[in-house]
Design a protein around this motif. Structure first.
Motif, PDB file in Angstrom:
ATOM      1  N   SER A 100      10.069   2.842  -1.248  1.00  0.00           N
ATOM      2  CA  SER A 100       9.973   1.591  -0.499  1.00  0.00           C
ATOM      3  C   SER A 100      10.653   0.445  -1.244  1.00  0.00           C
ATOM      4  O   SER A 100      11.219  -0.465  -0.632  1.00  0.00           O
ATOM      5  N   MET A 101      10.624   0.501  -2.585  1.00  0.00           N
ATOM      6  CA  MET A 101      11.307  -0.553  -3.352  1.00  0.00           C
ATOM      7  C   MET A 101      12.813  -0.466  -3.139  1.00  0.00           C
ATOM      8  O   MET A 101      13.478  -1.488  -2.944  1.00  0.00           O
ATOM      9  N   VAL A 102      13.337   0.752  -3.165  1.00  0.00           N
ATOM     10  CA  VAL A 102      14.779   0.927  -2.977  1.00  0.00           C
ATOM     11  C   VAL A 102      15.182   0.512  -1.559  1.00  0.00           C
ATOM     12  O   VAL A 102      16.063  -0.339  -1.357  1.00  0.00           O
ATOM     13  N   LEU A 103      14.502   1.097  -0.576  1.00  0.00           N
ATOM     14  CA  LEU A 103      14.834   0.803   0.820  1.00  0.00           C
ATOM     15  C   LEU A 103      14.607  -0.682   1.136  1.00  0.00           C
ATOM     16  O   LEU A 103      15.420  -1.322   1.808  1.00  0.00           O
ATOM     17  N   VAL A 132       5.083  10.899   2.857  1.00  0.00           N
ATOM     18  CA  VAL A 132       5.818  10.021   1.933  1.00  0.00           C
ATOM     19  C   VAL A 132       6.865   9.216   2.707  1.00  0.00           C
ATOM     20  O   VAL A 132       6.998   8.003   2.523  1.00  0.00           O
ATOM     21  N   VAL A 133       7.580   9.886   3.602  1.00  0.00           N
ATOM     22  CA  VAL A 133       8.616   9.192   4.380  1.00  0.00           C
ATOM     23  C   VAL A 133       7.977   8.096   5.239  1.00  0.00           C
ATOM     24  O   VAL A 133       8.446   6.948   5.263  1.00  0.00           O
ATOM     25  N   GLY A 134       6.889   8.436   5.912  1.00  0.00           N
ATOM     26  CA  GLY A 134       6.199   7.447   6.747  1.00  0.00           C
ATOM     27  C   GLY A 134       5.751   6.243   5.936  1.00  0.00           C
ATOM     28  O   GLY A 134       5.985   5.089   6.306  1.00  0.00           O
ATOM     29  N   LEU A 135       5.114   6.512   4.784  1.00  0.00           N
ATOM     30  CA  LEU A 135       4.643   5.420   3.926  1.00  0.00           C
ATOM     31  C   LEU A 135       5.814   4.584   3.408  1.00  0.00           C
ATOM     32  O   LEU A 135       5.726   3.352   3.323  1.00  0.00           O
ATOM     33  N   THR A 136       6.914   5.268   3.078  1.00  0.00           N
ATOM     34  CA  THR A 136       8.100   4.564   2.557  1.00  0.00           C
ATOM     35  C   THR A 136       8.675   3.631   3.622  1.00  0.00           C
ATOM     36  O   THR A 136       8.912   2.442   3.370  1.00  0.00           O
ATOM     37  N   ILE A 137       8.882   4.185   4.813  1.00  0.00           N
ATOM     38  CA  ILE A 137       9.448   3.410   5.916  1.00  0.00           C
ATOM     39  C   ILE A 137       8.591   2.179   6.201  1.00  0.00           C
ATOM     40  O   ILE A 137       9.092   1.065   6.356  1.00  0.00           O
ATOM     41  N   TYR A 138       7.282   2.415   6.239  1.00  0.00           N
ATOM     42  CA  TYR A 138       6.344   1.337   6.575  1.00  0.00           C
ATOM     43  C   TYR A 138       6.331   0.267   5.490  1.00  0.00           C
ATOM     44  O   TYR A 138       6.490  -0.923   5.754  1.00  0.00           O
ATOM     45  N   THR A 139       6.171   0.709   4.234  1.00  0.00           N
ATOM     46  CA  THR A 139       6.030  -0.248   3.133  1.00  0.00           C
ATOM     47  C   THR A 139       7.328  -1.011   2.872  1.00  0.00           C
ATOM     48  O   THR A 139       7.303  -2.175   2.463  1.00  0.00           O
ATOM     49  N   ALA A 153      10.078 -14.420  -8.759  1.00  0.00           N
ATOM     50  CA  ALA A 153       9.235 -15.124  -7.791  1.00  0.00           C
ATOM     51  C   ALA A 153       8.485 -14.127  -6.925  1.00  0.00           C
ATOM     52  O   ALA A 153       7.557 -14.489  -6.219  1.00  0.00           O
ATOM     53  N   THR A 154       8.905 -12.871  -6.985  1.00  0.00           N
ATOM     54  CA  THR A 154       8.413 -11.884  -6.044  1.00  0.00           C
ATOM     55  C   THR A 154       7.357 -10.966  -6.643  1.00  0.00           C
ATOM     56  O   THR A 154       6.720 -10.211  -5.927  1.00  0.00           O
ATOM     57  N   ILE A 155       7.179 -11.009  -7.965  1.00  0.00           N
ATOM     58  CA  ILE A 155       6.249 -10.054  -8.580  1.00  0.00           C
ATOM     59  C   ILE A 155       4.848 -10.112  -7.958  1.00  0.00           C
ATOM     60  O   ILE A 155       4.318  -9.076  -7.556  1.00  0.00           O
ATOM     61  N   PRO A 156       4.224 -11.298  -7.803  1.00  0.00           N
ATOM     62  CA  PRO A 156       2.879 -11.286  -7.207  1.00  0.00           C
ATOM     63  C   PRO A 156       2.847 -10.721  -5.773  1.00  0.00           C
ATOM     64  O   PRO A 156       2.038  -9.838  -5.502  1.00  0.00           O
ATOM     65  N   PRO A 157       3.701 -11.175  -4.855  1.00  0.00           N
ATOM     66  CA  PRO A 157       3.649 -10.573  -3.516  1.00  0.00           C
ATOM     67  C   PRO A 157       4.035  -9.097  -3.493  1.00  0.00           C
ATOM     68  O   PRO A 157       3.466  -8.333  -2.714  1.00  0.00           O
ATOM     69  N   LEU A 158       4.962  -8.680  -4.380  1.00  0.00           N
ATOM     70  CA  LEU A 158       5.321  -7.254  -4.427  1.00  0.00           C
ATOM     71  C   LEU A 158       4.143  -6.421  -4.918  1.00  0.00           C
ATOM     72  O   LEU A 158       3.891  -5.328  -4.413  1.00  0.00           O
ATOM     73  N   ALA A 159       3.414  -6.951  -5.897  1.00  0.00           N
ATOM     74  CA  ALA A 159       2.233  -6.240  -6.391  1.00  0.00           C
ATOM     75  C   ALA A 159       1.242  -6.059  -5.241  1.00  0.00           C
ATOM     76  O   ALA A 159       0.654  -4.994  -5.068  1.00  0.00           O
ATOM     77  N   ALA A 205      -1.460  -2.419  -1.573  1.00  0.00           N
ATOM     78  CA  ALA A 205      -1.783  -1.994  -0.211  1.00  0.00           C
ATOM     79  C   ALA A 205      -1.306  -0.562   0.022  1.00  0.00           C
ATOM     80  O   ALA A 205      -2.008   0.251   0.625  1.00  0.00           O
ATOM     81  N   LEU A 206      -0.130  -0.245  -0.523  1.00  0.00           N
ATOM     82  CA  LEU A 206       0.412   1.116  -0.365  1.00  0.00           C
ATOM     83  C   LEU A 206      -0.516   2.145  -1.012  1.00  0.00           C
ATOM     84  O   LEU A 206      -0.823   3.180  -0.421  1.00  0.00           O
ATOM     85  N   LEU A 207      -0.964   1.825  -2.224  1.00  0.00           N
ATOM     86  CA  LEU A 207      -1.843   2.762  -2.940  1.00  0.00           C
ATOM     87  C   LEU A 207      -3.062   3.096  -2.079  1.00  0.00           C
ATOM     88  O   LEU A 207      -3.486   4.250  -1.984  1.00  0.00           O
ATOM     89  N   LYS A 208      -3.619   2.099  -1.438  1.00  0.00           N
ATOM     90  CA  LYS A 208      -4.798   2.337  -0.599  1.00  0.00           C
ATOM     91  C   LYS A 208      -4.410   2.985   0.722  1.00  0.00           C
ATOM     92  O   LYS A 208      -5.162   3.781   1.273  1.00  0.00           O
ATOM     93  N   ASN A 209      -3.205   2.660   1.207  1.00  0.00           N
ATOM     94  CA  ASN A 209      -2.750   3.249   2.476  1.00  0.00           C
ATOM     95  C   ASN A 209      -2.492   4.749   2.369  1.00  0.00           C
ATOM     96  O   ASN A 209      -2.398   5.423   3.396  1.00  0.00           O
ATOM     97  N   THR A 210      -2.355   5.267   1.120  1.00  0.00           N
ATOM     98  CA  THR A 210      -2.115   6.710   0.987  1.00  0.00           C
ATOM     99  C   THR A 210      -3.245   7.506   1.621  1.00  0.00           C
ATOM    100  O   THR A 210      -3.060   8.659   1.989  1.00  0.00           O
ATOM    101  N   THR A 211      -4.419   6.896   1.755  1.00  0.00           N
ATOM    102  CA  THR A 211      -5.551   7.612   2.352  1.00  0.00           C
ATOM    103  C   THR A 211      -5.258   8.027   3.796  1.00  0.00           C
ATOM    104  O   THR A 211      -5.845   8.981   4.291  1.00  0.00           O
ATOM    105  N   VAL A 212      -4.345   7.285   4.447  1.00  0.00           N
ATOM    106  CA  VAL A 212      -3.992   7.659   5.821  1.00  0.00           C
ATOM    107  C   VAL A 212      -3.353   9.048   5.841  1.00  0.00           C
ATOM    108  O   VAL A 212      -3.552   9.825   6.776  1.00  0.00           O
TER     109      VAL A 212
END
Lengths: 241, 231
Positions: free
Chosen positions: B29-32, B105-112, B157-163, B168-175
């Protein structure tokens, strides 16, 4: 360098009117005029930070490319110094000066740094090379910005009100560097309110008002005996104090 | 507590899936997201438009639907991930990265990526225009302007919002658990089913492990913030 019939509009505002200007190699042109006259826009149009609607700008006979690699190459040959310095905030002074030579001119890091240190010494900030821009005074930052532009070995240097954001006592240190540059034969276009600089260093003064070039002459003639009423009016306002 | 100790190996294995889902989708997700952000702030209208469309489409779709698309709908149009089948043997059982895992992984990547893009774009907008102009003025092409000057400053400037996005992604893995990856959430449901009396212990235990994992992320983010502030 040659500008022919350049026009630019911001909506209904006609900011550049039919600009024709020729600058010879080694010539120092000072552009003066009231604010809103289009001086900065002209300066920015020359390396296409602003687009133009009509007309042609050519450097060494080559018309200005539209976009992409060719435009980037042209910009590398045109040095630009901004009113607000615009040094790269996350890079050291040395890195600011070496970035272009390394990434654009593909010089080796060692060569680029050697040359950068020479230039920084020349503008008098050699001992600040490892600091970050925010740690320097405005005058020092602007001299670094000049060194950064010079590192690209440009054919022409553009100065967009280089001293307007500086404290009075820092203006001189920047102007000294510019006078030195002019004496070394650099082709320069300088937008400024520094009439002293215009008198000492300019080969020609270009007076702009309302987006058009109203008058151009050598500095002596212009300051002592301006032709147009608009220039007389302008000079009477700024020279009285 | 004995329950956790008794099932420690199964739980560790489950969290291995969670962490792997997070790592792959996190990097992806960081790359995309960076590419999308570059498209959205770039000079080419078609790419700008495409980037904007992507963000609006994906960001406004619930995560479950995005993942279900890749897990269930995409195979129907022959978008399968059968070529992926990696088995990582561990002392306590195999971790198997198969087509289901990859679809998640693809779904989570696309979404995030849509959120990464917007976080980065906010950072890019925070970089003064003069920085990009100065970079263009020394002859850098758009790619150089972005990689050398704008993005390094935007990342700060982006580190806090990126974190935030990555947490959110870490928790979204439960999906992904709901769609067939044996990650932590699935293991928790299984344990609850077999030990209904320990419901509360299990809930709190699993929640705590997630809290610890997120704390690790927060710690890294803080360190990064501190590191870039000095210079």
């Amino acid at each position: 360098m040659c500008l022919t019939g350049v026009q630019k509009h911001y909506g209904s505002l006609h900011v550049l009117r039919d600009i024709d200007l020729e600058v010879d190699r080694g010539e120092v042109i000072v552009v003066i005029g009231p604010s809103g006259a289009g001086k900065s826009t002209l300066c920015r149009a020359i390396n296409r930070l602003e687009t133009i609607d009509e007309g042609e700008i050519a450097i060494d006979g080559q018309p200005l490319p539209q976009e992409g690699k060719a435009l980037a190459r042209l910009r590398a040959d045109v040095g630009m110094v901004f009113q607000s310095f615009n040094l790269f905030a996350h890079k050291t002074i040395l890195e600011n000066v070496t970035l272009g030579p390394i990434k654009v001119r593909k010089k080796s890091k060692a060569d680029a740094e050697k040359r950068a240190r020479e230039l920084l010494d020349r503008v008098g900030v050699g001992h600040q090379a490892d600091k970050y821009p925010a740690q320097l005074s405005g005058g020092q930052q602007q001299r670094v910005a000049i060194a950064r532009a010079l590192a690209m070995e440009p054919k022409v240097m553009l100065f967009d009100e280089p001293t307007s954001a500086l404290d009075p006592e820092m203006i001189k240190e920047v102007l000294d560097v510019m006078v030195d540059l002019a004496e070394r034969g650099m082709t320069m276009i300088v937008v400024t309110h520094e009439m002293g600089f215009a008198r000492t260093a300019a080969n020609r003064v270009v007076f702009m008002a309302d987006g058009a070039i109203v008058e151009q002459a050598d500095p002596e003639t212009f300051f002592t005996n301006p032709e147009s009423d608009r220039a007389k009016d302008f000079l009477s306002k700024i020279l009285k104090h | 507590m004995e329950l956790f100790w008794e099932h420690r190996e199964a739980i560790a294995l489950a969290f291995a899936y969670t962490v792997l889902l997070f790592l792959f989708a996190g990097i992806g997700s960081m790359v995309l997201g960076t590419v999308l952000a570059a498209m959205r702030v770039g000079p080419i209208p078609v790419l700008r438009w495409a980037g904007t469309l992507y963000v609006h489409l994906v960001r406004n779709t619930p995560l479950v639907i995005v993942i279900i698309f890749f897990r269930i709908a995409a195979p129907k149009i022959d978008l399968k991930f059968n070529f992926v089948d990696v088995v990582i043997p561990t002392g306590v059982g195999d971790v198997r990265l198969n087509n289901i895992f990859t679809a998640c992984v693809v779904g989570l990547t696309i979404y995030t990526a849509a959120f990464v893009c917007e976080a980065l774009r906010s950072g890019v907008n925070a970089v003064p225009l003069g920085q990009a102009e100065a970079a263009r003025a020394i002859g850098l092409p758009f790619s150089g302007v972005m990689t050398q000057v704008v993005l390094p400053q935007a990342f700060r400037a982006t580190i806090p919002p990126l974190a935030n996005v990555q947490i959110a992604l870490l928790k979204n893995t439960t999906v992904a658990g709901a769609l067939g990856v044996a990650e932590a959430f699935v293991r928790m449901r299984l344990l609850i089913k077999n030990n209904p009396a320990e419901l509360w212990t299990l809930f709190i235990g699993f929640a705590l492990i997630f809290v610890i994992l997120v704390e690790v992320l927060s710690f890294i983010s803080h360190r990064l913030e501190r590191r870039v502030r000095v210079s």
